[in-house]
Design a protein around this motif. Structure first.
Motif, mmCIF file in Angstrom:
data_model
loop_
_atom_site.group_PDB
_atom_site.id
_atom_site.type_symbol
_atom_site.label_atom_id
_atom_site.label_comp_id
_atom_site.label_asym_id
_atom_site.label_seq_id
_atom_site.Cartn_x
_atom_site.Cartn_y
_atom_site.Cartn_z
ATOM 1 N N ILE A 177 29.212 38.282 -22.151
ATOM 2 C CA ILE A 177 28.312 39.432 -22.032
ATOM 3 C C ILE A 177 26.887 38.961 -22.338
ATOM 4 N N ASN A 178 25.932 39.301 -21.460
ATOM 5 C CA ASN A 178 24.508 39.031 -21.747
ATOM 6 C C ASN A 178 24.196 37.600 -22.172
ATOM 7 N N GLN A 237 25.234 44.656 -25.475
ATOM 8 C CA GLN A 237 24.609 44.848 -24.167
ATOM 9 C C GLN A 237 23.090 44.951 -24.275
ATOM 10 N N ASN A 238 22.588 45.482 -25.390
ATOM 11 C CA ASN A 238 21.149 45.687 -25.574
ATOM 12 C C ASN A 238 20.463 44.580 -26.371
ATOM 13 N N LEU A 260 29.797 47.206 -28.656
ATOM 14 C CA LEU A 260 29.590 46.815 -27.263
ATOM 15 C C LEU A 260 28.182 47.185 -26.792
ATOM 16 N N LYS A 261 27.728 48.392 -27.070
ATOM 17 C CA LYS A 261 26.388 48.820 -26.646
ATOM 18 C C LYS A 261 25.307 47.940 -27.272
#
Length: 185
Positions: free
Chosen positions: A163-164, A136-137, A132-133
């Motif tokens: 996401i993103n 997100q990045n 997940l991180k």
């Protein structure tokens, strides 16, 4: 561990001894299923292999026609094994290897690889929240339009549907492993 398809099919990859528990490669059966989903012929792809381990996913992509692969891992053992595997298959000139801690290390490659990748593998250690991180990045500036992102996580840990600027298009469960397949929108 062997390559499951393409021109390197059946060739063996270097791996660390199993008793060291340093790397958890994606099982051969799941790798084969993943490339059955992606297709056996992947000409021209530019691939980003995150938490690369042995480099198996990136090398599988090469075996099926990918043009260039960037391998990223934070482990010196993994970096050494990836380099050894690339040398074995004469693929060093079509790849780059970075020793970076993820997900933060993604910032270091974003400027160098603007709108470059059309396939990304994210296969971190389980249950640390790194899948997940990393999603997100992961900057959309690294990716081409409609790029595909494959994320591996332990079954039972769900990742978001959006996401993103990435949208979940498929989810496949293989025992304790779940593959989340996203596409840039």
């Amino acid at each position: 561990m062997q390559i499951t398809g393409g021109f390197l099919k059946g060739r063996k990859l270097y791996c660390p001894p199993k008793d060291l528990n340093l790397i958890r490669p994606l099982r051969t059966r799941i790798r084969k299923a993943l490339f059955d989903i992606l297709g056996q012929n992947l000409p021209g792809l530019k691939v980003l292999d995150l938490f690369a381990g042995t480099g198996a996913l990136g090398i599988e992509a090469f075996s099926r026609g990918a043009d260039f692969v960037v391998f990223i891992d934070s482990s010196p053992v993994s970096i050494s094994i990836i380099k050894r595997n690339l040398e074995k298959f004469n693929l060093l000139d079509k790849s780059q290897i970075f020793k970076l801690k993820l997900p933060g290390g993604l910032k270091k490659i974003t400027k160098k690889f603007q709108n470059f990748f059309n396939l990304v593998f994210i296969t971190p250690p389980y249950e640390k929240g790194l899948a997940l991180k990393t999603l997100q990045n992961l900057s959309k500036n690294l990716l081409q339009k409609e790029a595909i992102i494959i994320t591996e996580e332990r079954t039972g840990i769900d990742l978001p549907e959006k996401i993103n600027n990435f949208s979940l298009i498929q989810k496949r469960i293989y025992g304790e492993t779940t593959l989340h397949i996203y596409q840039v929108f």
